[in-house]
Design a protein around this motif. Structure first.
Motif, short mmCIF file in Angstrom:
data_model
loop_
_atom_site.label_atom_id
_atom_site.label_comp_id
_atom_site.label_asym_id
_atom_site.label_seq_id
_atom_site.Cartn_x
_atom_site.Cartn_y
_atom_site.Cartn_z
N GLU A 42 0.76 -1.25 -0.03
CA GLU A 42 -0.11 -0.02 -0.08
C GLU A 42 0.78 1.32 0.05
O GLU A 42 0.55 2.02 -0.82
CB GLU A 42 -0.76 0.07 1.15
CG GLU A 42 -1.92 -1.09 1.34
CD GLU A 42 -2.85 -1.41 2.57
OE1 GLU A 42 -2.58 -0.46 3.43
OE2 GLU A 42 -3.71 -1.94 2.68
N VAL A 98 2.35 1.91 -3.41
CA VAL A 98 1.51 2.29 -4.34
C VAL A 98 1.23 3.81 -4.13
O VAL A 98 1.15 4.63 -5.14
CB VAL A 98 -0.14 1.73 -4.22
CG1 VAL A 98 -1.02 2.38 -4.91
CG2 VAL A 98 0.27 0.28 -4.77
N ARG A 100 0.08 2.53 -8.64
CA ARG A 100 -0.13 1.37 -8.62
C ARG A 100 0.89 0.48 -9.58
O ARG A 100 1.34 -0.81 -9.29
CB ARG A 100 -1.63 0.89 -8.97
CG ARG A 100 -1.90 -0.50 -9.06
CD ARG A 100 -3.72 -0.55 -8.87
NE ARG A 100 -4.07 0.19 -7.60
CZ ARG A 100 -4.24 -0.09 -6.43
NH1 ARG A 100 -3.67 -1.24 -6.31
NH2 ARG A 100 -4.66 0.82 -5.54
#
Length: 326
Positions: free
Chosen positions: A252, A255, A260
């Motif tokens: 996470e 990202v 992403r």
């Protein structure tokens, strides 16, 4: 006490980097007897304890004193920049038995009583057999201790070489040697290394092999005695992220930091891969993956190297640490 290597003009042109699976195997064996090193490799130790219960390393350990000489023929300088284990172990098997015996005598003398043990006497009584036996044990150690993790280890070692090769172009050999390890001091054509014993050597045109190592971390190791090419082994960069696996929190965070698709490309490079392979694995267009790879490489997170018609991408030490959350 210091370790001095004196360079001539020809030596400056004969320095090279190398990576040695044989050396990593030797130092992995030594690490199993060195608790001070084991804290860097908990993941590896758990795997080894599960898979290496029947591995008898006693003949190798006997020739690895806590301080003193280990036989150079068991871990000679790499024969090339990217020699395979099979190539290197073939050189071990070709060792001259009498020369091997002389080195075994010297190594055994560093551990009181070692030459008088049954194993020590057996090795010295038949050096030709000892060469075969020790090479067999080393090969088995490679298969159990190192080979399963070699792609990961090689990626880290090659990333280190790529990084320092670029630094060599930027700062020259004298500047680079100071950067490799704080124990290296370069002054007036002489490399001085803070060392456990006294050693001086003129390189005499042979140059110097510079070799990063995972399993000898954090030690600096110098060798070899003539006629071997002088070699300095130094701690590889990025070992903190070597055994770490990305977590959901890490993914996470990546990202948010990279986006992403770019984070997915970095996370997918546990092993070196081509643009086409990554595109297939991630279900992305090759052109998109190529753009992400270029951006990650420009940021210092990846390196690239050509093999034939293919270009392989892999993480640098910084990329490894970032992907692992470190």
């Amino acid at each position: 006490m210091p370790f001095h290597l004196r360079f001539g003009e020809d030596d400056l042109l004969a320095c090279r980097f190398a990576i040695s699976p044989l050396w990593e195997t030797q130092e992995a064996v030594r690490t199993l007897k060195r608790p001070d090193r084991q804290g860097y490799h908990p993941h590896w130790l758990r795997r080894v304890h599960a898979s290496g219960a029947d591995l008898d390393l006693a003949p190798l350990w006997l020739l690895m004193p806590q301080r003193g000489h280990s036989p150079d023929w068991l871990g000679p300088p790499p024969i090339g920049p990217s020699a395979t284990f099979d190539e290197e172990i073939a050189a071990v098997r070709a060792a001259d038995p009498e020369a091997a015996r002389e080195e075994m005598v010297r190594a055994l003398a560093c551990t009181p009583g070692a030459a008088d043990t049954a194993l020590g006497r057996r090795l010295l009584a038949d050096p030709a057999r000892a060469v075969r036996e020790l090479a067999d044990v080393m090969e088995r150690a490679w298969q159990v201790l190192v080979e399963p993790d070699w792609p990961r280890l090689r990626a880290l070692l090659e990333a280190d070489v790529a990084f320092h090769s670029r630094r060599l172009a930027d700062v020259g050999l004298g500047g680079l040697l100071r950067e490799l390890d704080r124990r290296f001091v370069w002054r007036a054509g002489t490399l001085t290394v803070e060392w456990k014993g006294q050693h001086e050597r003129d390189l005499d045109g042979q140059g110097l092999v510079l070799m990063p190592s995972v399993f000898s971390w954090p030690d600096v190791i110098g060798g070899h005695d003539p006629p071997w090419q002088p070699t300095l082994v130094y701690p590889v960069r990025g070992i903190g992220g070597l055994w770490s696996a990305p977590t959901e929190r890490t993914t996470e965070a990546l990202v948010r930091l990279l986006g992403r698709h770019r984070a997915a490309v970095l996370a997918a490079l546990d092993l070196p891969a081509t643009t086409t392979a990554l595109a297939h694995r991630l279900d992305l267009a090759p052109s998109s993956v190529s753009a992400h790879l270029k951006a990650l490489r420009d940021a210092g997170l990846l390196t690239s190297r050509r093999y034939g018609h293919q270009v392989l991408y892999e993480r640098t030490p910084l990329g490894i640490a970032l992907a692992a959350g470190g």
